[in-house]
Design a protein around this motif. Structure first.
Motif: not given
Length: 471
Positions: A403, A405, A445, A447
């Motif tokens: 998760m 960033l 997220r 990603n």
């Protein structure tokens, strides 16, 4: 779609309208609104499963506008949602036709019971009047027609759950967008029409933009901090000392009250100083606390007299905790403050390196969420943190790393994932209690770099099926 709806959708997804770099909540940015469907006297949307009558009855634009215009002038008793995502999330959670929420189930049952009681009352009234003179014939017929009308047109549909078709799902998603967009458009139109009187008018209905849901002017989290906590967050030693020295009477109580002071999320000055890496500030506060803490009993009595719950026992130690159970160590790890971590863990009354928050989250989890590979290595290799620990949801280091960033960049996040898997034996295919794997977390997220790394790792180890799937 209508021209109005096309105009409303111009410029992108109405749900993501507020995705900007602001600390204000979405409602403070976009404004607040009650749910038009909750305000309706009866459920306006009826979608019956194809296993029954195959009826698809969605709202038209005119119907939505009529619902919005019928919202009561005062919303004090109504729950408010932020325009956009807030209202959309509520509509999906509560008003989805094939899976209504608890509130909608309760509401429909109450309406059904009310209609049944009214029908029985009218039938009893008609039966009593059947023996009366023919002069009451028209009255009886009117009541019978009312019963027939209620049965044919306004009876609340029974609650059913079923697996929707692709077309049903698509149409409902479109309906949600329509309701969200038109609700906001009507709110903006009302503001434009009201002009200078908007403040007094809106305050009686829904809070304006820039306000919280109670109508008070919104303050960012940082701006809402008391002066002592703000100084700790900024590492401002001169202000900290000045605030401590301001009170000449009851010095001990004054210091204790400042050290126990909490922000709106339950964080103390120690949390803010540790998260900011302000070594001198936190040492100064520790010295103050040592001066006023004669023994554990006196300390407990002082905390009790100040009605503070910031100090909680952990074994034989006392740890300053946030409302959600996170400690200063959690926030030092969350922000990659390695020197602060070393300092906290070197104290005589230091917490365990694996100290958990209210839901079982450890400092290592927070470091993974921040994406700090050097901090994770420090916790594991220097301080012996358990890299395989899980929180109460069975989320581990892999879930938190997926998760992240990445404050230090995407390359640092991938380096962190590689370290956890190859040196710590962390499983990147494990599922937590809701069925989510690290792949689910990375996808939520957006990603992409983590998703691609997980895919490459799964291919090389022939674990593609274990990587993810339906939760």
């Amino acid at each position: 779609k209508t021209t109005t709806m096309n105009k409303l959708r111009a410029g992108g997804d109405v749900y993501a309208r507020c995705s900007k770099g602001s600390t204000a909540g979405r409602g403070a940015i976009s404004g607040w609104t009650p749910c038009p469907l909750c305000c309706a006297p009866s459920p306006p949307i009826t979608l019956v499963s194809s296993t029954t009558s195959n009826t698809h009855n969605f709202l038209t634009e005119e119907s939505i506008r009529a619902l919005i215009s019928s919202i009561p002038n005062t919303t004090k008793s109504l729950k408010l949602f932020s325009h956009g995502r807030g209202l959309a999330a509520h509509l999906h959670a509560v008003h989805t036709p094939w899976k209504p929420g608890k509130a909608e189930v309760k509401r429909r049952k109450a309406l059904q019971k009310r209609q049944e009681n009214e029908k029985r009352r009218l039938e009893r009234s008609c039966a009593k009047e059947d023996g009366t003179d023919d002069d009451d014939h028209m009255k009886r017929e009117s009541k019978r027609q009312k019963i027939t009308h209620d049965e044919s047109s306004t009876t609340i549909l029974p609650l059913q759950s079923w697996l929707p078709t692709e077309e049903e799902t698509k149409r409902w998603n479109e309906q949600v967008v329509e309701i969200v967009a038109l609700t906001e458009a009507e709110a903006n139109k009302k503001k434009d029409n009201l002009g200078d009187t908007v403040k007094s008018k809106i305050s009686n209905t829904t809070p304006m933009q820039g306000c919280d849901r109670n109508g008070k002017e919104h303050q960012s989290y940082r701006d809402s901090l008391p002066a002592f906590l703000a100084a700790a967050a900024d590492g401002d030693m001169s202000t900290l000392k000045q605030l401590i020295e301001n009170n000449t009477e009851d010095k001990k109580d004054h210091i204790q009250s400042l050290l126990s002071l909490e922000d709106r999320n339950g964080s103390t000055a120690e949390h803010w100083a540790s998260g900011g890496g302000h070594i001198k500030c936190i040492q100064y506060m520790w010295n103050l606390r040592d001066r006023i803490r004669v023994d554990d009993d006196d300390g407990a009595a002082t905390n009790s007299s100040n009605n503070s719950d910031t100090t909680r026992k952990h074994g034989n130690k006392k740890i300053i905790r946030r409302r959600d159970g996170k400690t200063a160590l959690h926030y030092a790890a969350r922000n990659g403050r390695n020197e602060m971590i070393d300092l906290i863990l070197s104290k005589k009354d230091a917490p365990s390196v694996n100290v958990s928050s209210g839901d079982g989250t450890t400092p290592l989890h927070m470091a993974c969420y921040g994406g700090y590979v050097s901090t994770v290595k420090r916790l594991v290799q220097t301080h012996g943190s358990d890299a395989l620990a899980m929180n109460d949801w069975d989320c581990g280091a892999a879930h938190f790393a997926a998760m992240s960033l990445g404050k230090e960049g995407t390359d640092a996040v991938i380096a962190l994932c590689k370290y956890l898997k190859r040196h710590c034996g962390v499983d990147f295919t494990s599922r937590q209690k809701q069925g989510h794997t690290p792949l689910h977390k990375a996808a939520s997220r957006k990603n992409r770099h983590v998703i691609e790394w997980l895919a490459d790792e799964a291919k090389s180890s022939k674990q593609v099926e274990a990587l993810g799937g339906l939760d």
